[in-house]
Design an enzyme around this catalytic site. Structure first.
Site, short mmCIF file in Angstrom:
data_model
loop_
_atom_site.label_atom_id
_atom_site.label_comp_id
_atom_site.label_asym_id
_atom_site.label_seq_id
_atom_site.Cartn_x
_atom_site.Cartn_y
_atom_site.Cartn_z
CB ILE A 18 34.21 34.79 36.25
CG1 ILE A 18 34.18 35.52 34.77
CG2 ILE A 18 35.63 34.93 36.99
CD1 ILE A 18 34.15 36.82 34.99
CG ASP A 66 21.15 35.99 49.38
OD1 ASP A 66 21.79 36.77 48.86
OD2 ASP A 66 19.89 36.19 48.96
NE ARG A 132 31.65 42.38 58.15
CZ ARG A 132 30.51 43.13 58.50
NH1 ARG A 132 30.60 44.28 59.00
NH2 ARG A 132 29.37 42.40 58.31
CE1 TYR A 166 27.13 44.09 36.92
CE2 TYR A 166 28.55 45.59 35.51
CZ TYR A 166 28.23 44.61 36.03
OH TYR A 166 29.30 43.36 36.19
CE LYS A 170 30.11 43.79 39.24
NZ LYS A 170 30.67 42.39 40.05
CB THR A 201 29.59 34.50 31.84
OG1 THR A 201 28.75 35.59 31.91
CG2 THR A 201 31.27 34.71 32.17
#
EC number: 1.1.1.332
Length: 261
Positions: A18, A66, A132, A166, A170, A201
């Site tokens: 994506i 990272d 941020r 996961y 999310k 993907t």
């Protein structure tokens, strides 16, 4: 079709899937500068070459990054503004998967601490650090249209008794995005979230490690009522949110593709 002429963008997780589709579409829409970051530099050259073919006027700058390091994320965003003088939009796409169907019931007992921390560190902390840092540099720039898009997942809507790290990461990403959106809207920065459904993907097979093939994964999801979408479809929504065509949308979590009700 929204134009991105003369604008500068930052994309995390931008080298594949994506993220790469978003970079390519921004170039097609005539973005001036695309600064992409990814934990792996493997695809940098091929992506730069494909973008150069579609729009040689778009400058593509690649950085190995990272997102688990707040300091490195801050330095990356500051260097973009120092070098290019602006930052009109950013998409935080970097994330990692968690394999399903590997744990016996009760699955919560097999969700180990190391995996929990590893996934939350990238999928939640990475989004927090990136957003941020983007707000930090954007608030000091001249007034103008600025937009940030965070990528969550269909998992933010579902309640699957598996892949806890996961799904939690999310869901938290979507919640965090809504809160930040309310905080910075009055500073001229719109923040939104995109939650893709099942998307084709390179990461898709990682969600179903027991599957024999990609076609088997697609068939399985289709039988459950979830057709597999393409990264380009998600990218179109991200680019729309980055564009002025999406004003005054902020604080939204937009599902792209099939999703549980």
């Amino acid at each position: 079709m929204p134009s991105m002429t003369s604008k500068v963008f930052a994309i995390t997780g931008g080298a594949s899937g994506i993220g790469a589709a978003t970079c390519r579409l921004l170039a097609e829409r005539d973005a001036a500068v695309i600064c992409l970051a990814d934990v792996s530099s493997t695809n940098f050259t091929s992506l730069q070459e494909s973008i150069a073919k579609s729009n040689p006027s778009t400058l593509v700058h690649c950085t190995e990054l990272d997102v688990r390091s707040a300091d490195k994320v801050d330095q990356w965003l500051q260097s973009i503004v120092s070098t290019h003088g602006d930052l009109h939009g950013a998409a935080n796409v970097a994330g990692i998967a968690q394999g399903a169907g590997l744990r016996a019931t009760p699955t919560i007992l097999e969700e180990n601490d190391a995996e929990w921390s590893r996934i939350l560190d990238v999928n939640l902390n990475g989004v927090f650090y990136s957003t941020r840092a983007q707000v930090r540099v954007m608030k000091d720039l001249p007034p103008g249209h600025r937009s940030i898009v965070n990528v969550a997942s269909i998992a933010a809507f579902s309640h699957v008794p598996d892949v806890y790290a996961y799904g939690t990461s999310k869901s938290a990403c979507a919640y965090l995005t809504t809160c930040i959106a309310a905080d910075v809207f009055w500073s001229g920065i719109r923040v939104n979230c995109v939650s893709p459904g099942i998307t084709n993907t390179p990461m898709l097979p990682q969600f179903e490690p027991k599957a024999k093939s990609l076609d088997a994964i697609k068939d399985m999801y289709r039988d459950q009522g979830y057709p597999t979408g393409e990264a380009d479809g998600v990218a179109r929504t991200i680019v729309w949110l980055l564009s002025e065509d999406s004003i005054p949308v902020y604080g939204a979590n937009i599902n792209v593709g099939a999703c549980p009700p």
